[in-house]
Design an enzyme around this catalytic site. Structure first.
Site, PDB file in Angstrom:
ATOM      1  CG  ASP A  13      -0.267  -0.079   2.523  1.00  0.00           C
ATOM      2  OD1 ASP A  13       0.974  -0.029   2.571  1.00  0.00           O
ATOM      3  OD2 ASP A  13      -0.966  -0.188   3.542  1.00  0.00           O
ATOM      4  CG  ASP A  24       2.063   2.951   4.547  1.00  0.00           C
ATOM      5  OD1 ASP A  24       0.887   2.676   4.822  1.00  0.00           O
ATOM      6  OD2 ASP A  24       2.952   2.105   4.418  1.00  0.00           O
TER       7      ASP A  24
END
Length: 106
Positions: free
Chosen positions: A33, A35
């Site tokens: 992902d 961040d």
């Protein structure tokens, strides 16, 4: 990335993308992902930012994770802020805990 930078040119990155950039090592994977951290001045800005991130997040290939950081030093996960939850998990330098939404910017 362009939409995120347009949303806030001061967007900061942490997590696997930051580590990959800093070290040159392969911290990223297809499931990584993104961040990110955004400083927000007030509740109105936090809500606008979270709504924009919901829109951007629906169009990108990776999950956008991250936190909204208040002037008081409180960090709240942006998806949690986007919810209608009356209490939110708030992280700060010396304490983490569940906080009423109205107190996050107090």
């Amino acid at each position: 990335m362009a939409a995120l930078v347009t949303l806030d040119p001061d967007t900061r990155c942490f997590g696997s993308l930051a580590w990959a950039h800093l070290t040159g090592l392969a911290y990223l994977s297809p499931g990584s992902d993104l961040d990110l951290l955004w400083t927000v001045a007030d509740q109105r800005t936090a809500t606008a930012r979270a709504r924009a991130l919901l829109t951007i997040g629906a169009t990108v290939p990776m999950r956008i994770d991250g936190e909204l950081l208040t002037p008081q030093g409180h960090a709240v996960q942006w998806r949690e802020w986007a919810s209608d939850a009356p209490e939110l998990l708030v992280k700060a330098a010396h304490v983490n805990g569940v906080t009423p939404r109205a107190a996050v910017f107090a």
